[in-house]
Motif scaffolding. Structure first.
Motif, PDB file in Angstrom:
ATOM      1  N   PHE A  12       0.811  -1.206   0.000  1.00  0.00           N
ATOM      2  CA  PHE A  12       0.000   0.000   0.000  1.00  0.00           C
ATOM      3  C   PHE A  12       0.848   1.261   0.000  1.00  0.00           C
ATOM      4  O   PHE A  12       0.423   2.284  -0.519  1.00  0.00           O
ATOM      5  CB  PHE A  12      -0.987  -0.035   1.167  1.00  0.00           C
ATOM      6  CG  PHE A  12      -2.063  -1.052   0.955  1.00  0.00           C
ATOM      7  CD1 PHE A  12      -3.122  -0.777   0.101  1.00  0.00           C
ATOM      8  CD2 PHE A  12      -1.993  -2.296   1.539  1.00  0.00           C
ATOM      9  CE1 PHE A  12      -4.096  -1.722  -0.137  1.00  0.00           C
ATOM     10  CE2 PHE A  12      -2.968  -3.248   1.306  1.00  0.00           C
ATOM     11  CZ  PHE A  12      -4.021  -2.960   0.469  1.00  0.00           C
ATOM     12  N   PHE A  13       2.037   1.178   0.544  1.00  0.00           N
ATOM     13  CA  PHE A  13       2.941   2.313   0.425  1.00  0.00           C
ATOM     14  C   PHE A  13       3.294   2.498  -1.042  1.00  0.00           C
ATOM     15  O   PHE A  13       3.323   3.617  -1.555  1.00  0.00           O
ATOM     16  CB  PHE A  13       4.198   2.076   1.262  1.00  0.00           C
ATOM     17  CG  PHE A  13       5.109   3.254   1.336  1.00  0.00           C
ATOM     18  CD1 PHE A  13       4.739   4.380   2.043  1.00  0.00           C
ATOM     19  CD2 PHE A  13       6.327   3.244   0.674  1.00  0.00           C
ATOM     20  CE1 PHE A  13       5.571   5.483   2.104  1.00  0.00           C
ATOM     21  CE2 PHE A  13       7.158   4.342   0.736  1.00  0.00           C
ATOM     22  CZ  PHE A  13       6.781   5.465   1.446  1.00  0.00           C
ATOM     23  N   ALA A  59       1.419   1.805  -3.423  1.00  0.00           N
ATOM     24  CA  ALA A  59       0.242   2.250  -4.169  1.00  0.00           C
ATOM     25  C   ALA A  59      -0.026   3.740  -4.005  1.00  0.00           C
ATOM     26  O   ALA A  59      -0.922   4.280  -4.644  1.00  0.00           O
ATOM     27  CB  ALA A  59      -0.980   1.457  -3.711  1.00  0.00           C
ATOM     28  N   LEU A  60       0.734   4.422  -3.151  1.00  0.00           N
ATOM     29  CA  LEU A  60       0.535   5.867  -3.021  1.00  0.00           C
ATOM     30  C   LEU A  60       0.966   6.569  -4.314  1.00  0.00           C
ATOM     31  O   LEU A  60       1.868   6.108  -5.009  1.00  0.00           O
ATOM     32  CB  LEU A  60       1.367   6.391  -1.840  1.00  0.00           C
ATOM     33  CG  LEU A  60       0.897   5.938  -0.466  1.00  0.00           C
ATOM     34  CD1 LEU A  60       1.874   6.390   0.603  1.00  0.00           C
ATOM     35  CD2 LEU A  60      -0.484   6.488  -0.182  1.00  0.00           C
ATOM     36  N   GLN A  61       0.322   7.703  -4.568  1.00  0.00           N
ATOM     37  CA  GLN A  61       0.563   8.405  -5.837  1.00  0.00           C
ATOM     38  C   GLN A  61       2.037   8.739  -6.033  1.00  0.00           C
ATOM     39  O   GLN A  61       2.584   8.599  -7.110  1.00  0.00           O
ATOM     40  CB  GLN A  61      -0.251   9.699  -5.884  1.00  0.00           C
ATOM     41  CG  GLN A  61      -1.740   9.506  -5.968  1.00  0.00           C
ATOM     42  CD  GLN A  61      -2.195   9.034  -7.334  1.00  0.00           C
ATOM     43  OE1 GLN A  61      -1.395   8.847  -8.241  1.00  0.00           O
ATOM     44  NE2 GLN A  61      -3.496   8.789  -7.472  1.00  0.00           N
ATOM     45  N   PHE A  62       2.674   9.223  -4.966  1.00  0.00           N
ATOM     46  CA  PHE A  62       4.044   9.709  -5.157  1.00  0.00           C
ATOM     47  C   PHE A  62       5.074   8.596  -5.091  1.00  0.00           C
ATOM     48  O   PHE A  62       6.253   8.827  -5.276  1.00  0.00           O
ATOM     49  CB  PHE A  62       4.361  10.813  -4.141  1.00  0.00           C
ATOM     50  CG  PHE A  62       4.330  10.357  -2.710  1.00  0.00           C
ATOM     51  CD1 PHE A  62       3.158  10.447  -1.977  1.00  0.00           C
ATOM     52  CD2 PHE A  62       5.450   9.834  -2.114  1.00  0.00           C
ATOM     53  CE1 PHE A  62       3.115  10.026  -0.667  1.00  0.00           C
ATOM     54  CE2 PHE A  62       5.410   9.399  -0.790  1.00  0.00           C
ATOM     55  CZ  PHE A  62       4.237   9.498  -0.073  1.00  0.00           C
TER      56      PHE A  62
END
Lengths: 452, 264, 376
Positions: free
Chosen positions: C175-176, C178-181
């Motif tokens: 999920f990290f 999957a973050l935008q940045f």
């Protein structure tokens, strides 16, 4: 705004934990009327909070009520898992699958019923009862011969279940057709479509869902529980994945068009009220507690402590594992039934195996082998993660749902590093505590001496 | 004391681990009320005999008879329920449970109520549970452990853990008790107490006891008959006196050369 | 099998251990299942042998990727008895690293950019190797970090704590990422360092013109298939050599057998464990790049299912055994490919796990596993 919201959420969580404490404390009273009063009060306090409203501000808004129902179902699932993992030491990831089975099973019964079709109730009801009888009967027969290999026993059970299944489908369909007029026609609903009948069917459906999940878990657990701990864990993970696959393909591989496969099952009547959720939670708590605090429960725990010593003490280790697994799955099935009728919409993605780690984490958070911990952690977890974080992070843009899942593994890692035995350890409150039987016996002795 | 009726008979017991023969053609007939010692150097296969008799590992060939019934091939818990209980060399208590629960678990087969009774908390449950607890406490008081009943087993000192283990084995209501090195790790004073205890429980519960022990003093002073094993085979049997003088036994323990010089 | 018949016990007429009653029922059930499976396979083989062979090749490709991941699982489990759930996500990070190296930095073209005189072919090979090496290094560093930060402090804690931590690390990476940045929450089309070329066999080997499919009833294969095949075999041989012939390999085996004793023998067990994580992660990184090239689309949860299948493969083959992991992975690959073609696509996981359960029931330590020590 955020600070206020944070404060009220924490307050609500604290109050709910206090509520759990009070409930368990009251239930531990000896007199029946005190127990009854506690139950009434515990029910009434929350029901009252639902109605409480100051101007625009509802103390328990619809959103909070939803969280409460989720917490109640999660508490059931977690208690079942704690029974399997915390008390019996079997690392299971299948709990979420049984939860899903229970949800779909109960939903299908009431969905069909409210659409004027009694076949769901009759087929599953008859099937579940007959299957239970068949399993017990085959078990008795197999016990006549000693040392039958697991795979052979499994084959017998499987054949019995398949036969019973066909009988149930046949008889159930016939019966359903027979009572069909009872639903009445359009505009003139018959007796069977009345709200009271629907409520009864709802209660039955949840119980049937639990029993169905339990029977599936029996068939699955019988061979798989012999595999040994880590292998068992992987097999149960596989089970959870397969169950979700079946849900996604419920309208293609499985013959259930009303479940609509991956698009999700809609139109489930929302029948879960606070009284139903509370009643089922109470039932589950009492069942699990009565099981654990009995000779069978002690045998269950001895298997966790040391299998070889348990065998040498005359404990049927395989049977004990199976019993805990089946009972835990029954409880999960009940939770699923309650959840389905609260949410009204079932999507296979809810039951993905990734989400299935949630109950495991809750059980570990609460403390392995602490029923109180599981209940309390379920409430805190749901209110914090589903309630507080979701609302707070929603203001942070599109990444919000992802952040939720970034923060919670970090919390988890910190917890594991700081307090690996869980928040509650193995502490129990009131009703769930082991009987202090010695103190009582000594008390009696003292009293007798006093009289003499 | 020792009658002629045989309670436990082991015939031609053999066990292979892979190609290794751990126990070979082991024979033993335990008369009722006997206190029989089983000794031998490390790795002689003594504990394996216990594991085979109690069904914890399957035997390769041979027969085990309990009374008139063949018990080899049964599940361990079935064997225990028939009346053979044991203790373990490395103590195997249920370490996170209380001492009382440890004993009560051994009562489980005799609990006398079923799952439905416990789920519904019937009067039968309450009654039996009370009786069971009282009985367990009585047991603990025989072993002078009643004050520790609610202590977690893990927190007990070593000697007391041993006593709890024996109490737990007795709570299985056995006719035959297998003790695996009960004196291991005990100091001399504890050993004397233990020897008295073993005599006492045999008389009190009318037990037949088979005992593995390394401390020669214990074996020689309390056992009436002794079987000596080496490399999986029985090399001698007889009374303590006979064993002490047996040349093969001395060789097995001390090695051939030493034994020769000692004899010469 | 070790019970020789010339032993006195057998001669003296004492009965041997009784056979369990009704064992034929269970065996019969297994035989029925096996016959059904064989029927499905054979009938399809008879119907269209070429298509069948093609499916077997597809399964082989998948199986070899699983093998690269399974090696890491089996080695780590062999030493620390931990199901390293994060391993699949290390695999994912390997794929993403190569993606960014290629699409953002054109790393695969560095020889050509620095020395324009170099022939394009050599440049491509060297560049691609660099990309793969970079992914392997990044994965190695990541795995060592994870081991140091998350697992090492818990080495003496109950096993569940480490397992929960592994699940936590896995979630964090997914999920990290999957973050935008960081990476992206969506599927990304993968940019390969080299073009995949495919050939088909029809009285000789002919290249498939890109954009066209191979003619009906022919077997086709691609260069990436060959690379995966060769890479997994080479890695297998390399690890065999490492474990059997080198000092660190001996240390690894010693540590997996008995950690306290290994420590007494002067082996730095912590370093051995770190090394095991590192080497497993390096090959997971290699697998990640090859997988991404072969299947051409990546996202942050890419590693979950292959990771899981690879672990199942390791268990199937006998956990702790390198050839076992390889064979198990090949079986998983075939099971998945053949199920998708001949039973139904969604059932592939069910079939994979059913095979696992049956194998474990028949042989509880897996195909190549050593029997567990029997000590009560």
């Amino acid at each position: 705004m955020e600070l206020g919201y944070l404060f009220t959420t924490i307050l609500k969580m604290a109050l709910l934990v206090a509520w759990i404490y009070g409930l368990l404390w009251g239930l531990n009273k000896k007199e029946i009327w005190k127990k009854a009063l506690t139950i009434l009060l515990a029910f009434g306090v929350i029901q009252g909070a639902f109605l409480l409203q100051f101007g625009d501000y509802a103390v328990f808004s619809a959103f909070d009520q939803g969280l409460l129902y989720q917490a109640v179902t999660m508490a059931m699932v977690a208690m079942g898992l704690n029974l399997i993992y915390g008390f019996n030491g079997q690392f299971s990831l299948a709990q979420w699958g049984f939860y899903g089975i229970g949800a779909y099973c109960a939903a299908d019964i009431t969905y069909r019923w409210t659409n004027g079709d009694a076949s769901g109730l009759f087929v599953l009801g008859i099937g579940v009862v007959l299957a239970a009888l068949a399993l017990i009967g085959v078990g008795r027969l197999l016990r006549l011969k000693r040392g039958i290999p697991v795979l052979s026993a499994f084959t017998f059970y499987l054949v019995a279940i398949i036969i019973v299944g066909f009988v149930a489908v046949f008889v159930g369909k016939e019966l359903a057709a027979a009572v069909d007029p009872g639903f009445g026609g359009r505009g003139a609903p018959g007796a069977l479509a009345s709200p009271a009948a629907v409520q009864i069917v709802f209660f039955l459906s949840v119980l049937i869902a639990g029993a169905f999940a339990a029977e599936v878990s029996f068939l699955f657990g019988l061979p798989v529980l012999t595999l040994g701990s880590d292998y068992f864990g992987i097999a149960t993970l596989g089970f959870a994945i397969v169950v979700q696959t079946m849900m996604v393909n419920s309208d293609t591989i499985l013959p259930f068009p009303e479940m609509k496969g991956g698009r999700g099952m809609i139109g489930i009547p929302k029948l879960t009220s606070w009284i139903a959720a509370f009643a089922f939670l109470l039932m589950v708590v009492v069942i699990v507690r009565n099981f654990i605090r009995s000779s069978t429960g002690r045998a269950t725990m001895s298997v966790r402590e040391d299998e070889i010593a348990a065998k040498a003490m005359g404990i049927n280790v395989a049977g004990s594992k199976l019993m805990a697994f089946v009972l835990g799955s029954f409880v999960a099935g009940i939770g699923g039934g309650v959840y389905a009728h609260y949410i009204g919409f079932l999507s296979p993605s809810t039951f993905s195996f990734l989400a299935g780690f949630n109950p495991l984490i809750i059980v570990v958070f609460g403390g392995l082998g602490s029923m109180t911990g599981s209940i309390a952690a379920s409430f805190v977890w749901i209110f914090f993660l589903e309630g507080f974080l979701r609302v707070l992070l929603a203001q942070m843009g599109t990444d919000a749902p992802t952040w939720r899942f970034v923060l919670y593994p970090i919390t988890l890692l910190l917890l594991m590093l700081i307090r690996p035995q869980g928040l509650m350890g193995s502490v129990e409150w009131g009703f769930l505590r082991a009987d202090r039987i010695i103190r009582r016996l000594k008390g009696n002795d003292a009293a007798q001496k006093g009289q003499a | 004391m020792t009658s002629t009726r045989t309670v436990l008979e082991i015939r031609e017991l053999t066990k292979f681990f892979g190609g290794l023969c751990a126990v070979k053609n082991f024979n033993l007939a335990l008369p009722q009320g006997a206190l029989w010692g089983l000794i031998g150097p490390n790795g002689a296969g003594k504990t394996t005999v216990f594991n085979l008799v109690t069904g914890l590992i399957p035997l390769s060939s041979g027969e085990v008879l309990f009374g008139a019934e063949r018990i080899d091939g049964l599940e361990p818990h079935e064997i225990t329920r028939l009346g053979i209980a044991r203790t373990f060399q490395n103590i195997r208590l249920f370490s996170n449970l209380s001492v009382l629960d440890n004993v009560r678990i051994a009562y489980h087969p005799h609990a006398g109520y079923g799952l439905s009774d416990s789920l519904l908390r019937t009067p039968k449950f309450t009654l039996r549970e009370k009786e069971l607890t009282e009985e367990a406490l009585e047991f603990l008081s025989i072993f002078k452990l009643e004050g520790l009943a609610e202590e977690t087993a893990r927190n007990l000192p070593y000697g007391e853990q041993r006593r709890v283990e024996i109490a737990r084995a007795l709570a299985c209501k056995p006719q035959v008790l297998l003790l695996d090195e009960p004196a291991a790790g005990m100091n001399p004073r504890e050993i004397i107490a233990l020897m008295e205890l073993i005599h006492f429980i045999r008389d009190r519960f009318k037990l037949t006891i088979l005992l593995i022990e390394h401390q020669m003093r214990v074996v020689m002073s309390i056992c009436e008959r002794i079987t000596v094993m080496d490399f999986g085979e029985v090399i001698a049997r007889g009374t303590p006196k006979e064993i002490q003088d047996n040349q093969t036994v001395i060789e097995a323990y001390l090695g051939k050369g030493v034994a020769g010089s000692a004899a010469g | 099998m070790p019970e020789k018949s010339d032993l006195p016990a057998a001669m003296s007429g004492i009965s041997r251990r009784r056979r369990p009653p009704l064992a034929w029922v269970g065996n019969g059930f297994l035989i029925i299942v096996a016959v059904l499976a064989a029927y499905v396979l054979v009938s399809n083989l008879a119907k269209n042998p070429i298509e069948f062979l093609q499916n077997v090749l597809d399964g082989l490709k998948l199986g070899c990727v699983y093998a690269l991941i399974a090696l890491g699982y089996t080695m780590v489990y062999g030493i620390v008895k931990l199901i390293n759930f994060a391993h699949g996500d290390v695999f994912m990070v390997g794929a993403f690293t190569s993606f960014y190296a290629v699409s953002q930095f054109n790393l695969h073209q560095w020889p050509q950019m620095l020395f324009p005189a170099i022939p394009a072919g050599i440049s491509l090979v060297v560049g691609s190797f660099t990309v793969i090496l970079l992914s392997m290094v990044v994965c190695t560093l990541l795995a060592i970090t994870i081991e140091r930060v998350a697992y090492k402090p818990l080495r003496d804690a109950p096993r569940i704590a480490a397992l929960i931590t592994a699940i936590g690390v896995s979630f964090f990476l997914e999920f990290f990422g999957a973050l935008q940045f960081v990476f992206s929450p969506r599927f990304i089309p993968y940019k390969s360092p080299f073009d995949t070329t495919a050939w088909y066999i029809q009285g000789g080997i002919h290249p498939i013109v890109s954009g066209q499919s191979s003619p009906d009833n022919t077997i086709s294969f691609s260069n990436i298939f060959l690379i995966i095949l060769v890479a997994s075999v080479l890695v297998q041989l390399f690890l065999q050599f490492l474990v059997r012939r080198t000092k660190i390999g001996v240390a690894m085996r010693a540590a997996s057998f008995d950690k306290p004793t290994a420590r007494l023998m002067g082996i730095n067990v912590d370093r051995v464990i770190s090394f095991t994580f590192a080497i497993g992660a390096a090959f997971a990184g290699l697998g990640g790049v090859l997988y991404a090239i072969a299947y051409a689309s990546i996202w942050t949860q890419l590693g979950i299912l292959p990771g899981l299948k690879a672990f199942v493969a390791a268990v199937l083959g006998g956990i702790g055994s390198l050839p076992g992991a390889f064979v198990g992975a090949l079986i998983m690959g075939q099971a998945e490919s053949l199920t998708m073609s001949y039973i139904s696509t969604p059932m592939r996981d069910a079939v994979a796990f059913t095979i696992l359960i049956i194998v474990l029931l028949v042989k509880p330590t897996g195909i190549f596993g050593e029997p567990a020590g029997e000590k009560a």
